[in-house]
Every structure is written in structure tokens, then in C-alpha cells.
Design an enzyme around this catalytic site. Sequence first.
Site, PDB file in Angstrom:
ATOM      1  CE1 TYR A 161     -42.315  -8.381 -76.145  1.00  0.00           C
ATOM      2  CE2 TYR A 161     -41.236  -6.395 -76.937  1.00  0.00           C
ATOM      3  CZ  TYR A 161     -41.242  -7.759 -76.762  1.00  0.00           C
ATOM      4  OH  TYR A 161     -40.181  -8.514 -77.202  1.00  0.00           O
ATOM      5  CE  LYS A 165     -39.360  -8.963 -73.962  1.00  0.00           C
ATOM      6  NZ  LYS A 165     -38.766 -10.273 -73.609  1.00  0.00           N
TER       7      LYS A 165
END
Length: 256
Positions: A161, A165
Site C-alpha cells: 500500500y 501511495k
Amino acid sequence: MTDVRPRTPSMRLDGKRAIVTGAGRGLGRAAATALAEAGAHVALAARSTDEIDALAEGLNSSGLSAEAVTLDVTDLGAVEAAFARHEPFHILVNNAGTNRPKPMWDVGVDDYDLVMGLNVRSAYFVARACARKLIEERQAGSLIHMGSQMGHVGGQNRSLYCASKWAIEGMSKAFALDLAPYNIRSNVIAPTFVETPLTKPFLEDARFRESVLRKIKLGRVGQPEDVMGAVVFLAGDASALMTGSSMLIDGGWTAD
């Protein structure tokens, strides 16, 4: 006497067209609602029709302007076709995303492809399609990408993740440089943990929730409403000189 007071930029978005991906729930639904309430016509994009149909009906019944657009943003051909058949969208909220928290040694190729495919690949080409139409029609615009505080720090079991990002942060900065000559801006909103259908299963774990609250200095988990003002700000004239930036809405997580 001449009035020498500066003029406060309007927070209204009347006459603007916006599109929000992943608009059926969570931060997407909040962003779409905020834009509609500020006067924009909002296209609600998502794979599942029930949620966006219900949201469009609710917004329209309140005198606002919205339409449901069934769209799988991982289908790049469908993305191109959707933007081609619509008038230019002055505002994009690049919100569709997912997560598969695991320690890095357990992350499989399928996990990588799913998270990076939706969070980065799809976001990139949705932004490209939106920007191309604006450039073609010689119209200004604002691209808003839903990042995360995890695009600024690391997180246990969140290597994948975080990778996606952090990629969004760099992507948006480079977009800002390419698009500045066309008066198209690109910025990121980077929230902390916000209670949404995506985060609910994790936040229901008491130990995990407590670990999160220890890092959020304001002492509470975020709500979708905490992001709505930032969306409206970045969409309109109040942020006219802002591009290539990231707005951290993290309750102080990254302050120390």
C-alpha cells in the site's frame, strides 16, 4: 472612496463538471457529495451500479446535479471510451483504490498486481484521459488524487500500500509540471485512517485501533467528512496557485 479590500476566492463550483472514481462509498461518496453541494455537476463512477444509482438519485432529489457512470477503471479501453463520450470534466477525484495488508514476505504477485493495478495504473490512465480531453478542449482543470499518509511514511504490513501511495505522490508532482502550461493542476489529498467500508474490518480490531489512535495526535480516527472541505478547496479558485502539492489530513500522524 475606492474599495481596496482583496476579493476572497469563491468556494462555489457552479458551471463545473466533476468526475469521482470509486464514488459509491466511503471517501468517494463524500467527495462526490461535497462537489455537488458546491454546485458542480458530478459524474459518479464505479463498477457496481446500485450504490452510485442510489447516490445520484439522492443528490438529484435534493436539487443537486449528478449522474451515475458505470465504469471499471481497471479496463483502460472503457476508461478512454467514457471520457471520449462525455464533455470535459474540469475536476477529477482519482479515488478508486484498494489494500491488502500483509508482511512483505507474504505479498504475492496477485496481491501486487491488484493493488498496484488499481491504485497506480488505473489512477494514471484515468488522469491521462481526463487531462487529454481538457487539453483538446482548451479548458482548465484540477486533478485531485486520493493518496494517504502512507504515501509519506512507512507502515507495518503495508509495504504494498505504501508503494502505491508513494507512487501517487510522485506521479502527481510530475503531472503538475507537464500540465501547468495548460492551466491544469494536480494535487494529492493524504488522509490518515478514515472509517470507511475499506478500513472498517481493520479498525474493528481493538488492538489495531488503539495502535492507530496512539499515532493520531488529535485522538480520533478520521471520518469521511474530514476530507470533504479539502476536496472542494482543491477543486476551485481558492487553490488556484496550488499544484504539485499534497494536503496531509492526518491528525498529526506525520508531525513527529
